[in-house]
Design a protein around this motif. Structure first.
Motif, PDB file in Angstrom:
ATOM      1  N   HIS A  16       0.310  14.615   3.480  1.00  0.00           N
ATOM      2  CA  HIS A  16      -0.903  14.000   2.969  1.00  0.00           C
ATOM      3  C   HIS A  16      -1.324  12.887   3.937  1.00  0.00           C
ATOM      4  O   HIS A  16      -0.464  12.236   4.543  1.00  0.00           O
ATOM      5  N   TYR A  17      -2.605  12.650   4.041  1.00  0.00           N
ATOM      6  CA  TYR A  17      -3.085  11.565   4.899  1.00  0.00           C
ATOM      7  C   TYR A  17      -2.444  10.238   4.505  1.00  0.00           C
ATOM      8  O   TYR A  17      -1.953   9.493   5.360  1.00  0.00           O
ATOM      9  N   GLU A  18      -2.447   9.922   3.206  1.00  0.00           N
ATOM     10  CA  GLU A  18      -1.905   8.646   2.746  1.00  0.00           C
ATOM     11  C   GLU A  18      -0.422   8.520   3.070  1.00  0.00           C
ATOM     12  O   GLU A  18       0.059   7.437   3.419  1.00  0.00           O
ATOM     13  N   CYS A  19       0.315   9.615   2.934  1.00  0.00           N
ATOM     14  CA  CYS A  19       1.753   9.585   3.231  1.00  0.00           C
ATOM     15  C   CYS A  19       1.998   9.380   4.721  1.00  0.00           C
ATOM     16  O   CYS A  19       2.899   8.623   5.120  1.00  0.00           O
ATOM     17  N   ASP A  22       0.813  -1.219   0.000  1.00  0.00           N
ATOM     18  CA  ASP A  22       0.000   0.000   0.000  1.00  0.00           C
ATOM     19  C   ASP A  22       0.850   1.274   0.000  1.00  0.00           C
ATOM     20  O   ASP A  22       0.519   2.252   0.674  1.00  0.00           O
ATOM     21  N   PRO A  57       1.835   4.730  -1.280  1.00  0.00           N
ATOM     22  CA  PRO A  57       1.224   5.762  -2.123  1.00  0.00           C
ATOM     23  C   PRO A  57       2.111   6.057  -3.332  1.00  0.00           C
ATOM     24  O   PRO A  57       3.336   5.991  -3.251  1.00  0.00           O
TER      25      PRO A  57
END
Length: 222
Positions: free
Chosen positions: A94-97, A14, A16
């Motif tokens: 970033h949220y994903e990072c 997962d 990014p």
């Protein structure tokens, strides 16, 4: 093998796409944009941050980890003690990072990992008063707002009200027991600092702890 040399590339789940574009170190870990120096062997030193990148993050709304422009939602990777006083020594991502870092970073994902202090120059010190421990749990605090405060050794980031709050440990969602254990082992450090600052500071710490406990009860299942 290629050219007689063994090619190794660490695989991450997962990851990014923004982080996948970053260069890798010899272990195969992505090198975040915040890394500001190399060690004596010429390898990136993840402990030393780029103050130029930090300034650019604030000025241009860039992600602390990947360096790309962010939107209105900003994610801070915090230890539970920073959730209590709502202070970060690093800009948001970033949220994903931020989630990827919480899951994949060797220090954040491994409660037994220790901070390497050997050959660490003064430039490696973070702003504010750092608690010298691995919290064992990382919170992803998502907010639209933050403010800056200049302190004697740098700049701190005061995070706004959370629109999202998640906790990770060992590369997965943290349990309530793990979160409580991290708070129990960390709160004495905050109390020690507050006691030095006087009775008013202790009262303020109790207020902040109560506010965080309410957030925790509302957002993390028992």
């Amino acid at each position: 093998r290629k050219g007689g040399a063994e090619m190794t590339q660490r695989e991450f789940k997962d990851m990014p796409s923004r982080i996948a574009r970053l260069p890798r170190d010899k272990r195969g870990f992505p090198i975040p944009k915040f890394v500001g120096a190399v060690d004596k062997k010429g390898e990136p030193d993840f402990r030393l941050v780029s103050h130029d990148h930090m300034a650019a993050c604030v000025r241009r709304n860039l992600c602390w980890i990947c360096g790309d422009v962010m939107g209105t939602r900003k994610a801070f990777a915090l230890g539970p003690m920073c959730c209590i006083n709502r202070v970060s020594s690093e800009p948001p991502s970033h949220y994903e990072c931020a989630v990827f870092a919480a899951k994949a970073c060797p220090f954040l994902s491994n409660p037994n990992a220790k901070r390497r202090q050997r050959d660490l120059p003064e430039a490696g010190e973070v702003a504010g008063i750092m608690i010298e421990r691995n919290p064992g749990v990382t919170a992803i605090w998502v907010t639209r707002f933050y403010s800056l405060m200049q302190v004697s050794n740098g700049v701190l980031f005061f995070v706004g009200e959370p629109e999202g709050l998640e906790f990770y440990a060992r590369g997965r969602a943290a349990t309530r027991a793990e979160i409580k254990a991290s708070i129990a082992s960390g709160i004495p450090h905050l109390e020690e600092v507050a006691k030095r600052d006087g009775r008013g500071a202790m009262s303020e710490l109790k207020r902040m702890r109560k506010r965080f406990d309410a957030l925790l009860a509302d957002r993390v299942p028992a």
